[in-house]
Scaffold this motif. Sequence first.
Motif, PDB file in Angstrom:
ATOM      1  N   LEU A 192       0.831  -1.208   0.000  1.00  0.00           N
ATOM      2  CA  LEU A 192       0.000   0.000   0.000  1.00  0.00           C
ATOM      3  C   LEU A 192       0.863   1.255   0.000  1.00  0.00           C
ATOM      4  CD1 LEU A 192      -2.809  -0.931   2.572  1.00  0.00           C
ATOM      5  CD2 LEU A 192      -2.993  -0.848   0.073  1.00  0.00           C
ATOM      6  N   LEU A 193       1.958   1.232   0.747  1.00  0.00           N
ATOM      7  CA  LEU A 193       2.821   2.413   0.834  1.00  0.00           C
ATOM      8  C   LEU A 193       3.482   2.736  -0.498  1.00  0.00           C
ATOM      9  CD1 LEU A 193       4.496   1.857   4.323  1.00  0.00           C
ATOM     10  CD2 LEU A 193       2.563   3.343   3.750  1.00  0.00           C
ATOM     11  N   TRP A 194       4.058   1.728  -1.162  1.00  0.00           N
ATOM     12  CA  TRP A 194       4.736   2.043  -2.431  1.00  0.00           C
ATOM     13  C   TRP A 194       3.725   2.419  -3.506  1.00  0.00           C
ATOM     14  CZ3 TRP A 194       4.348   0.198  -7.314  1.00  0.00           C
ATOM     15  CH2 TRP A 194       3.870  -1.098  -7.526  1.00  0.00           C
ATOM     16  N   ARG A 195       2.566   1.743  -3.521  1.00  0.00           N
ATOM     17  CA  ARG A 195       1.536   2.108  -4.504  1.00  0.00           C
ATOM     18  C   ARG A 195       0.999   3.513  -4.230  1.00  0.00           C
ATOM     19  NH1 ARG A 195      -0.467  -2.122  -7.715  1.00  0.00           N
ATOM     20  NH2 ARG A 195       0.364  -4.148  -7.101  1.00  0.00           N
ATOM     21  N   VAL A 221      -3.880   4.018   1.726  1.00  0.00           N
ATOM     22  CA  VAL A 221      -4.001   3.278   2.991  1.00  0.00           C
ATOM     23  C   VAL A 221      -5.459   3.295   3.451  1.00  0.00           C
ATOM     24  CG1 VAL A 221      -3.380   3.338   5.444  1.00  0.00           C
ATOM     25  CG2 VAL A 221      -1.597   3.538   3.697  1.00  0.00           C
ATOM     26  N   PHE A 222      -6.120   4.421   3.305  1.00  0.00           N
ATOM     27  CA  PHE A 222      -7.524   4.516   3.697  1.00  0.00           C
ATOM     28  C   PHE A 222      -8.417   3.648   2.812  1.00  0.00           C
ATOM     29  CE2 PHE A 222     -11.720   6.576   3.530  1.00  0.00           C
ATOM     30  CZ  PHE A 222     -12.051   6.513   4.881  1.00  0.00           C
ATOM     31  N   MET A 223      -8.182   3.694   1.505  1.00  0.00           N
ATOM     32  CA  MET A 223      -9.033   2.952   0.564  1.00  0.00           C
ATOM     33  C   MET A 223      -8.703   1.469   0.520  1.00  0.00           C
ATOM     34  SD  MET A 223     -11.172   5.159  -0.409  1.00  0.00           S
ATOM     35  CE  MET A 223     -12.020   4.180  -1.626  1.00  0.00           C
ATOM     36  N   GLY A 224      -7.441   1.123   0.655  1.00  0.00           N
ATOM     37  CA  GLY A 224      -7.031  -0.272   0.714  1.00  0.00           C
ATOM     38  C   GLY A 224      -6.965  -0.987  -0.623  1.00  0.00           C
ATOM     39  N   HIS A 225      -6.679  -2.288  -0.527  1.00  0.00           N
ATOM     40  CA  HIS A 225      -6.514  -3.128  -1.719  1.00  0.00           C
ATOM     41  C   HIS A 225      -7.762  -3.223  -2.601  1.00  0.00           C
ATOM     42  CE1 HIS A 225      -2.416  -4.415  -1.049  1.00  0.00           C
ATOM     43  NE2 HIS A 225      -2.698  -4.602   0.231  1.00  0.00           N
ATOM     44  N   PRO A 226      -8.974  -3.212  -2.032  1.00  0.00           N
ATOM     45  CA  PRO A 226     -10.148  -3.294  -2.927  1.00  0.00           C
ATOM     46  C   PRO A 226     -10.195  -2.141  -3.946  1.00  0.00           C
ATOM     47  CG  PRO A 226     -10.806  -3.797  -0.688  1.00  0.00           C
ATOM     48  CD  PRO A 226      -9.383  -3.323  -0.620  1.00  0.00           C
ATOM     49  N   TRP A 227      -9.882  -0.910  -3.499  1.00  0.00           N
ATOM     50  CA  TRP A 227      -9.902   0.208  -4.434  1.00  0.00           C
ATOM     51  C   TRP A 227      -8.755   0.085  -5.438  1.00  0.00           C
ATOM     52  CZ3 TRP A 227      -6.729   4.274  -5.925  1.00  0.00           C
ATOM     53  CH2 TRP A 227      -7.339   5.232  -6.745  1.00  0.00           C
ATOM     54  N   LEU A 228      -7.606  -0.368  -4.985  1.00  0.00           N
ATOM     55  CA  LEU A 228      -6.470  -0.525  -5.902  1.00  0.00           C
ATOM     56  C   LEU A 228      -6.775  -1.556  -6.984  1.00  0.00           C
ATOM     57  CD1 LEU A 228      -3.487  -0.409  -3.410  1.00  0.00           C
ATOM     58  CD2 LEU A 228      -3.993   1.259  -5.206  1.00  0.00           C
ATOM     59  N   LEU A 235      -4.671  10.645  -9.403  1.00  0.00           N
ATOM     60  CA  LEU A 235      -4.778   9.508  -8.469  1.00  0.00           C
ATOM     61  C   LEU A 235      -5.443   8.327  -9.172  1.00  0.00           C
ATOM     62  CD1 LEU A 235      -6.114  11.283  -5.225  1.00  0.00           C
ATOM     63  CD2 LEU A 235      -3.826  10.320  -5.526  1.00  0.00           C
ATOM     64  N   TYR A 236      -6.576   8.621  -9.766  1.00  0.00           N
ATOM     65  CA  TYR A 236      -7.367   7.584 -10.447  1.00  0.00           C
ATOM     66  C   TYR A 236      -6.606   7.000 -11.637  1.00  0.00           C
ATOM     67  CZ  TYR A 236     -11.149   5.678 -13.320  1.00  0.00           C
ATOM     68  OH  TYR A 236     -11.923   4.874 -14.103  1.00  0.00           O
ATOM     69  N   GLY A 237      -6.090   7.852 -12.494  1.00  0.00           N
ATOM     70  CA  GLY A 237      -5.386   7.382 -13.690  1.00  0.00           C
ATOM     71  C   GLY A 237      -4.138   6.579 -13.360  1.00  0.00           C
ATOM     72  N   THR A 238      -3.375   7.026 -12.389  1.00  0.00           N
ATOM     73  CA  THR A 238      -2.166   6.278 -12.019  1.00  0.00           C
ATOM     74  C   THR A 238      -2.543   4.945 -11.393  1.00  0.00           C
ATOM     75  OG1 THR A 238      -1.039   8.393 -11.631  1.00  0.00           O
ATOM     76  CG2 THR A 238       0.029   6.416 -10.778  1.00  0.00           C
ATOM     77  N   ALA A 239      -3.601   4.919 -10.603  1.00  0.00           N
ATOM     78  CA  ALA A 239      -4.066   3.650 -10.024  1.00  0.00           C
ATOM     79  C   ALA A 239      -4.456   2.681 -11.129  1.00  0.00           C
ATOM     80  CB  ALA A 239      -5.234   3.899  -9.080  1.00  0.00           C
ATOM     81  N   LEU A 240      -5.112   3.178 -12.184  1.00  0.00           N
ATOM     82  CA  LEU A 240      -5.463   2.306 -13.314  1.00  0.00           C
ATOM     83  C   LEU A 240      -4.200   1.758 -13.995  1.00  0.00           C
ATOM     84  CD1 LEU A 240      -8.399   4.269 -15.006  1.00  0.00           C
ATOM     85  CD2 LEU A 240      -8.561   2.109 -13.736  1.00  0.00           C
ATOM     86  N   LEU A 241      -3.195   2.616 -14.122  1.00  0.00           N
ATOM     87  CA  LEU A 241      -1.960   2.196 -14.793  1.00  0.00           C
ATOM     88  C   LEU A 241      -1.186   1.139 -14.026  1.00  0.00           C
ATOM     89  CD1 LEU A 241      -0.595   5.611 -16.107  1.00  0.00           C
ATOM     90  CD2 LEU A 241      -1.471   3.715 -17.477  1.00  0.00           C
ATOM     91  N   ILE A 242      -1.214   1.186 -12.700  1.00  0.00           N
ATOM     92  CA  ILE A 242      -0.379   0.259 -11.919  1.00  0.00           C
ATOM     93  C   ILE A 242      -1.145  -0.927 -11.331  1.00  0.00           C
ATOM     94  CG2 ILE A 242       1.275   2.090 -11.366  1.00  0.00           C
ATOM     95  CD1 ILE A 242       0.182   1.991  -8.464  1.00  0.00           C
ATOM     96  N   ARG A 243      -2.438  -1.011 -11.587  1.00  0.00           N
ATOM     97  CA  ARG A 243      -3.180  -2.134 -10.976  1.00  0.00           C
ATOM     98  C   ARG A 243      -2.807  -3.468 -11.577  1.00  0.00           C
ATOM     99  NH1 ARG A 243      -9.310  -2.106 -13.305  1.00  0.00           N
ATOM    100  NH2 ARG A 243      -8.719  -1.523 -15.380  1.00  0.00           N
TER     101      ARG A 243
END
Length: 159
Positions: free
Chosen positions: A4-7, A87-94, A151-159
């Motif tokens: 979670l920290l590195w993501r 950290v707040f959103m967790g793995h489900p959001w990632l 935030l959203y776009g980078t999360a999509l790129l690294i999921r």
Amino acid sequence: MLDLLWRGAVIGVGATILMDIWAIVLSRFPGQSAPNWAPVGRWFWHLRHGQVFHDSIGAAEPYAHELTLGWIGHYVVGILYGIIFVVFMGHPWLAHPTFLPAWIWGILTVAGGWFLLQPGLGIGWAASKTPRPNMVRFMNLVAHTFFALGLYGTALLIR
């Protein structure tokens, strides 16, 4: 937790980059200026003495590397915001990122600027001492919407 920290850090960097791209594009339009992180660097420099609020950051003692420190501080804050959000959103959001939580968080992060940084620079709570405070506030909300898109776009790129 380390995942979670590195993501969160990567997502924070991506979000800050997108916000900066928006600021650069915006600065190409008449009446808009390029981002200047030197006053923020000066503000960070004076924090080491415990001085948070200034009447005018321009009147505070200069620091030779304030522009560099301002950029570093800008990205450190973006990284911290990214980590806190993830950290707040967790793995489900990632695993399945959605824009709405990122946008809500992006808008909430405006509070740091309005109630800490801007009064710290001497421009008042939520830019109240500027010539056009409502325009500054609106542009802050737009910039932080781009942060949320990052935030959203980078999360999509690294999921």
